[in-house]
Design a protein around this motif. Structure first.
Motif, PDB file in Angstrom:
ATOM      1  N   ASP A  45      10.419 -10.189  76.439  1.00 16.60           N
ATOM      2  CA  ASP A  45       9.800 -10.073  77.760  1.00 16.60           C
ATOM      3  C   ASP A  45       9.091 -11.360  78.191  1.00 16.60           C
ATOM      4  O   ASP A  45       8.642 -11.451  79.322  1.00 16.60           O
ATOM      5  CB  ASP A  45       8.824  -8.897  77.780  1.00 16.60           C
ATOM      6  N   MET A  46       9.009 -12.339  77.343  1.00 21.93           N
ATOM      7  CA  MET A  46       8.401 -13.615  77.731  1.00 21.93           C
ATOM      8  C   MET A  46       9.412 -14.510  78.468  1.00 21.93           C
ATOM      9  O   MET A  46       9.022 -15.465  79.118  1.00 21.93           O
ATOM     10  CB  MET A  46       7.836 -14.349  76.512  1.00 21.93           C
ATOM     11  N   ILE A  47      10.685 -14.178  78.407  1.00 19.05           N
ATOM     12  CA  ILE A  47      11.723 -14.939  79.106  1.00 19.05           C
ATOM     13  C   ILE A  47      11.891 -14.417  80.537  1.00 19.05           C
ATOM     14  O   ILE A  47      12.037 -15.191  81.483  1.00 19.05           O
ATOM     15  CB  ILE A  47      13.064 -14.844  78.342  1.00 19.05           C
ATOM     16  N   TYR A  48      11.827 -13.114  80.696  1.00 12.03           N
ATOM     17  CA  TYR A  48      12.102 -12.471  81.979  1.00 12.03           C
ATOM     18  C   TYR A  48      11.227 -12.957  83.132  1.00 12.03           C
ATOM     19  O   TYR A  48      11.753 -13.216  84.219  1.00 12.03           O
ATOM     20  CB  TYR A  48      12.009 -10.944  81.819  1.00 12.03           C
ATOM     21  N   PRO A  49       9.902 -13.088  82.965  1.00  9.81           N
ATOM     22  CA  PRO A  49       9.086 -13.496  84.118  1.00  9.81           C
ATOM     23  C   PRO A  49       9.479 -14.860  84.691  1.00  9.81           C
ATOM     24  O   PRO A  49       9.482 -15.049  85.907  1.00  9.81           O
ATOM     25  CB  PRO A  49       7.659 -13.545  83.554  1.00  9.81           C
ATOM     26  N   LEU A  50       9.828 -15.792  83.833  1.00  9.87           N
ATOM     27  CA  LEU A  50      10.265 -17.110  84.301  1.00  9.87           C
ATOM     28  C   LEU A  50      11.558 -16.983  85.091  1.00  9.87           C
ATOM     29  O   LEU A  50      11.691 -17.538  86.188  1.00  9.87           O
ATOM     30  CB  LEU A  50      10.450 -18.073  83.129  1.00  9.87           C
ATOM     31  N   LEU A  51      12.508 -16.237  84.548  1.00 10.00           N
ATOM     32  CA  LEU A  51      13.790 -16.048  85.235  1.00 10.00           C
ATOM     33  C   LEU A  51      13.604 -15.315  86.564  1.00 10.00           C
ATOM     34  O   LEU A  51      14.223 -15.674  87.562  1.00 10.00           O
ATOM     35  CB  LEU A  51      14.765 -15.282  84.342  1.00 10.00           C
ATOM     36  N   PHE A  52      12.750 -14.295  86.572  1.00  7.55           N
ATOM     37  CA  PHE A  52      12.486 -13.550  87.811  1.00  7.55           C
ATOM     38  C   PHE A  52      11.888 -14.476  88.862  1.00  7.55           C
ATOM     39  O   PHE A  52      12.372 -14.541  89.988  1.00  7.55           O
ATOM     40  CB  PHE A  52      11.531 -12.380  87.539  1.00  7.55           C
ATOM     41  N   GLY A  53      10.824 -15.173  88.488  1.00  4.48           N
ATOM     42  CA  GLY A  53      10.126 -16.031  89.437  1.00  4.48           C
ATOM     43  C   GLY A  53      11.018 -17.098  90.036  1.00  4.48           C
ATOM     44  O   GLY A  53      11.071 -17.274  91.260  1.00  4.48           O
ATOM     45  N   LEU A  54      11.746 -17.800  89.190  1.00  6.04           N
ATOM     46  CA  LEU A  54      12.598 -18.898  89.677  1.00  6.04           C
ATOM     47  C   LEU A  54      13.805 -18.396  90.462  1.00  6.04           C
ATOM     48  O   LEU A  54      14.087 -18.887  91.556  1.00  6.04           O
ATOM     49  CB  LEU A  54      13.065 -19.763  88.503  1.00  6.04           C
TER      50      LEU A  54
END
Length: 155
Positions: A45-54
């Motif tokens: 779940d630490m990868i998802y927020p970056l991918l979502f935001g960008l």
């Protein structure tokens, strides 16, 4: 989830949670479940927020550019790009709160639970706001495309 006896994990609760729920969940998870949550679920779940935001920031920009809403850098539509970034930041802060609570269990504090729950609420509300905006932008783009084609056909 197999360790939680059907209870939802904290990052899957868009309306937040309280101290009693967190305590019951962490107790239900047991030592192995808490370790699995900390070492397997949270790192993914630490990868998802970056991918979502960008990705959603760029996607929204692409559609707004197609609508000619981004001709100027000071366009009020530029503020819409902030929403997926807020989602990502709130998700990271939620994850940090969950990590902190997992590591401090059984010594959970009311403030850590309330703060982490607040970030869960911010994440879910800003995610909802983003998708509503995206749907409105897509509908507007669809209507604009239809109108543009009608104008070409009537010439």
């Amino acid at each position: 989830m197999e360790f939680s006896n059907g209870m939802q994990l904290l990052d899957m609760m868009p309306t937040g949670y309280d101290w009693n729920y967190v305590s019951e969940l962490f107790s239900s998870l047991g030592e192995n479940g808490r370790m699995m949550y900390l070492t397997n679920q949270i790192p993914v779940d630490m990868i998802y927020p970056l991918l979502f935001g960008l990705s959603y920031c760029l996607l929204l920009g692409y559609f707004l550019k197609k609508l000619n809403k981004l001709n100027k850098l000071n366009s009020p539509y530029m503020y819409l790009f902030v929403i997926p970034i807020i989602v990502g930041i709130a998700d990271y802060l939620e994850n940090i709160g969950i990590i902190t609570m997992l590591k401090s269990y059984p010594n959970l504090t009311e403030i850590s639970v309330k703060t982490t729950s607040l970030f869960s609420l911010i994440k879910s509300m800003s995610t909802t706001a983003f998708f509503i905006i995206l749907i409105i932008v897509l509908i507007t783009l669809g209507l604009k495309t239809i109108n543009d084609k009608k104008q070409v056909l009537t010439r």
